[in-house]
Design a protein around this motif. Sequence first.
Motif, PDB file in Angstrom:
ATOM      1  N   SER A   6       3.098   2.144  -1.974  1.00 61.80           N
ATOM      2  CA  SER A   6       3.307   2.658  -3.331  1.00 61.80           C
ATOM      3  C   SER A   6       2.026   3.158  -3.985  1.00 61.80           C
ATOM      4  O   SER A   6       2.057   3.614  -5.132  1.00 61.80           O
ATOM      5  CB  SER A   6       3.934   1.573  -4.214  1.00 61.80           C
ATOM      6  OG  SER A   6       3.072   0.453  -4.318  1.00 61.80           O
ATOM      7  N   GLU A   7       0.914   3.104  -3.297  1.00 66.36           N
ATOM      8  CA  GLU A   7      -0.353   3.525  -3.889  1.00 66.36           C
ATOM      9  C   GLU A   7      -0.341   5.012  -4.226  1.00 66.36           C
ATOM     10  O   GLU A   7      -0.865   5.440  -5.256  1.00 66.36           O
ATOM     11  CB  GLU A   7      -1.517   3.213  -2.947  1.00 66.36           C
ATOM     12  CG  GLU A   7      -2.878   3.713  -3.424  1.00 66.36           C
ATOM     13  CD  GLU A   7      -3.229   3.212  -4.823  1.00 66.36           C
ATOM     14  OE1 GLU A   7      -3.824   3.992  -5.581  1.00 66.36           O
ATOM     15  OE2 GLU A   7      -2.910   2.052  -5.171  1.00 66.36           O
ATOM     16  N   ALA A   8       0.250   5.815  -3.363  1.00 59.81           N
ATOM     17  CA  ALA A   8       0.302   7.259  -3.610  1.00 59.81           C
ATOM     18  C   ALA A   8       1.637   7.782  -3.100  1.00 59.81           C
ATOM     19  O   ALA A   8       1.716   8.397  -2.032  1.00 59.81           O
ATOM     20  CB  ALA A   8      -0.859   7.978  -2.921  1.00 59.81           C
ATOM     21  N   ARG A  61       0.584   3.888  -9.719  1.00 61.60           N
ATOM     22  CA  ARG A  61       1.711   2.962  -9.687  1.00 61.60           C
ATOM     23  C   ARG A  61       2.322   2.796 -11.089  1.00 61.60           C
ATOM     24  O   ARG A  61       3.538   2.729 -11.250  1.00 61.60           O
ATOM     25  CB  ARG A  61       1.263   1.597  -9.152  1.00 61.60           C
ATOM     26  CG  ARG A  61       1.038   1.555  -7.648  1.00 61.60           C
ATOM     27  CD  ARG A  61       0.925   0.117  -7.171  1.00 61.60           C
ATOM     28  NE  ARG A  61       0.772   0.020  -5.737  1.00 61.60           N
ATOM     29  CZ  ARG A  61      -0.378  -0.199  -5.106  1.00 61.60           C
ATOM     30  NH1 ARG A  61      -1.487  -0.324  -5.819  1.00 61.60           N
ATOM     31  NH2 ARG A  61      -0.423  -0.283  -3.804  1.00 61.60           N
ATOM     32  N   PRO A  75       0.817  -1.227   0.000  1.00 65.99           N
ATOM     33  CA  PRO A  75       0.000   0.000   0.000  1.00 65.99           C
ATOM     34  C   PRO A  75       0.846   1.272   0.000  1.00 65.99           C
ATOM     35  O   PRO A  75       0.369   2.336  -0.390  1.00 65.99           O
ATOM     36  CB  PRO A  75      -0.809  -0.118   1.306  1.00 65.99           C
ATOM     37  CG  PRO A  75      -0.799  -1.570   1.648  1.00 65.99           C
ATOM     38  CD  PRO A  75       0.503  -2.110   1.147  1.00 65.99           C
ATOM     39  N   THR A 109      -2.958  -3.162 -11.333  1.00 67.05           N
ATOM     40  CA  THR A 109      -2.046  -2.081 -10.946  1.00 67.05           C
ATOM     41  C   THR A 109      -2.703  -0.727 -11.218  1.00 67.05           C
ATOM     42  O   THR A 109      -3.206  -0.481 -12.314  1.00 67.05           O
ATOM     43  CB  THR A 109      -0.711  -2.183 -11.716  1.00 67.05           C
ATOM     44  OG1 THR A 109      -0.110  -3.450 -11.436  1.00 67.05           O
ATOM     45  CG2 THR A 109       0.252  -1.087 -11.296  1.00 67.05           C
ATOM     46  N   THR A 110      -2.678   0.150 -10.241  1.00 63.89           N
ATOM     47  CA  THR A 110      -3.341   1.454 -10.368  1.00 63.89           C
ATOM     48  C   THR A 110      -2.562   2.380 -11.300  1.00 63.89           C
ATOM     49  O   THR A 110      -1.380   2.176 -11.568  1.00 63.89           O
ATOM     50  CB  THR A 110      -3.463   2.132  -8.996  1.00 63.89           C
ATOM     51  OG1 THR A 110      -2.139   2.320  -8.470  1.00 63.89           O
ATOM     52  CG2 THR A 110      -4.267   1.286  -8.034  1.00 63.89           C
TER      53      THR A 110
END
Length: 826
Positions: free
Chosen positions: A443-445, A482, A441, A478-479
């Motif tokens: 690396s989410e933002a 990211r 989490p 993957t968002t």
Amino acid sequence: MPLRLSDQHERVTKSLKQDFQGIEGDGHILYPDEVMKRAFKKRRMLLVIGDPGAGKTTLLKYYALCALEECNRLGFAAPPNVFYLPLRDLVRDKEGNNYDSLPANLTSWAGKHHLTIGAELFYNWLQNGSSLVLFDGLDEISNTEERKEVCRWIDGAWSGFGQAFFVVTSRATGYIKEEGIELEVDHERADVQDFTPAQQERFLRNWFTAAFLKDPCEKDADEAEWERQQRAEAEARTTTMVAHLNGEKNKGLRQLAAIPMILQIMAILWKDRDFMPENRLKLYEASLDYLLEFRDKRRGIKPLLSAIDARQVLAPVSLWMQETLKKDEAAKADMHTAMQEWLDTLNTPDTLPTVASFCDYLVKRAGLLIETGGKEYLFRHKSFREYLAGVQLKEDRPYEHLTKLVANFGEDWWTEPLRFFIASVDAQVFDAFMQKLFDSPVSEALTTKQQLLLQTIIEEAKGQKVDALCRKLLDLTTTIGRKRVILDCLKTIGKPAALTALEQFRAQELAKGGTENTDVLDRAEEVIIALGGKALERASEKSISGKSLSLRNPNEQNAEYILIPGGNYWYSAMKKAVDVADCYVAKYPVTNKLYRSFIAWLKEKDSGENRASAFREKLERIAESKEWGPKFGDYLRGGNDNLAALFRSENDEDRKFGGENQPVVGVTWYAARAYSLWLSLLEESTGHYRLANEMEWEWAAGGKQGTTGQKVREYPWLEEKGDASPGLLNFRESNIGATTPVGSYPDGATPEGLYDMAGNVWEWCSDWYGDDGTFAKLFGPETGSYRVLRGGYWDSSAWCCRSAFRDYDTPGYRSNYVGFRLVFVP
């Protein structure tokens, strides 16, 4: 020690520009004496920010000695009372809820150093008469919440003692406004700067001279002759070391040598071992070998332990301090217990020292530890403990530590150990770290600070693999956030092995359709092209007028230029509505990578028999015609017939500004024009490249498509995103203290897709400042002295980053906050 004083009051007059001159022509760069004078002229608080090893504590010692012995150098009329307090030593009150008062803390710290001074006496000294309070090491408080509390405590001390002046030091990673770590009281900020090559040479000459003169004179030797010989040896050492650092293959060493502590370590190794490690990790390793073993061997003294054995004790103890204590100091008894455990593991039972004698050796002979008040130990330089902790992470089951390192990614306390860890592990561990990071989490933002750290550890990595990054990129879960960061990572790594995955990703994104992934798709395209892949065919993408929405320049490594349709708007400088024609504007400011290709071309094409090149002849004609202004001829002749040296960026090898994807800085207006001229000569079509004029720049930054006669947006991004904030641009409040790679702020791009139009670097425009008549009103009849700058830079206030804000400087000026971008006219 050079410091950069933040210009809290933006430049508004020519006289201020002329008055604000410092070291080597940069008006913001000053020596410590002048910084304190300026800071305390209207304020009572100076914040000093510096990298590890930059000399922050040494600066405080210098300030203390000057205040006591030559106070007028610092602007004091009489010697002030001087108080020094490491912030890691703050103590709480009896209830334990809050930090105790400043007088009480000074009493406590004095007690650690065998001085019995009551808090009341400290209170009277602080309250009556001028005082200088030196707070050292805000960053050495590992807990973020505690650091916020300490900032509030400092604010309270400032408010409570109106006669006192304060200096606070911190690493940049320990003072992040975005995280709420901020001094609220009115203060001035100064950033410790890297040594320039000239300052490095001066430092080395002084250091070698002092070191050789400190050696004992041989018995019965002529002292005058001995001193002459020692000075000659010091000069010889300086000359050979400078020549080594300037070697073509030693760019990495030159950048390391810009850090004062690192340069001193290099000098020690060069003096005593004729040795120079090739990177930061090896430098620390060699330094510890020297301190723990080789220095004693040179003196004919048997070391207490070999360097290898000493490391087997110190590394796990350093990691224990990092993980368990979470402090830079350890109680003497606790340190003895921790060391004894590892001393007992050594396979040298017959020569094993006692833990007390080993610690005594580390304090008195190796100089690696300091004993404070007979109760605690701490490493003399924090970075040595961080290095040992990072290496121990690698030695002690590295895969098992990855979860912890990822969980603490971006935490100040873990930044340096992480850097040393990644620099020491192989490609397999590197790949596993990337997998963990982008599964987490965390690396989410990622914040800008975290993204910059990620770029740094990639560049410093011992080995790199792209497998994990490619898998995450193709993972449908993957968002977007990211994906964007992963693409930046792959671009930095630069391995063609990622091309297949990148091309699959491009096809995958194109199949989705829609516009929400435009930025990610554009980034993927850039990485594919950078790695040697084939660009997409976009001939069908046209504007309403039938023009291509964007163009790529094959002579500029396929740099993209975006169509900005013309229009009519209220031009701020002339205060009237104007028409602007269609224009292709570079997506990014020119980067170091692109600009270096220009310099490389000059070195190849404009040397030897090529002195009479078409490019040189064109420059001579421009100088003769005064097309670029009356002083260009003098500038061109001042280059000693070496165009590559004349136009080269002043910051080309600067570790803070020289990254390939950072905007080029340290170039004059003339150099920016020369770059655009070069591209135009390479262009086979009828088009040409140039700097934007002010009307074009302001329209591209904030023009509102489809409107007539309206003012531009206040900032380049869409108005619903609000005012300037650290998530939208690189400016003073971002607290980065340098340029960032172009495109680092996608949320701050214009609707058309131009990046970094606000902050990061000022951008040269083609206009003279005053073409609209304002110059003459401000400065008299003289014109043609200054060129326009637009956009603000990494230490600008939000006000100067507005779309309509104008600044100026002489066309021969160069600085680490001025760059440029181009426009293309078909």
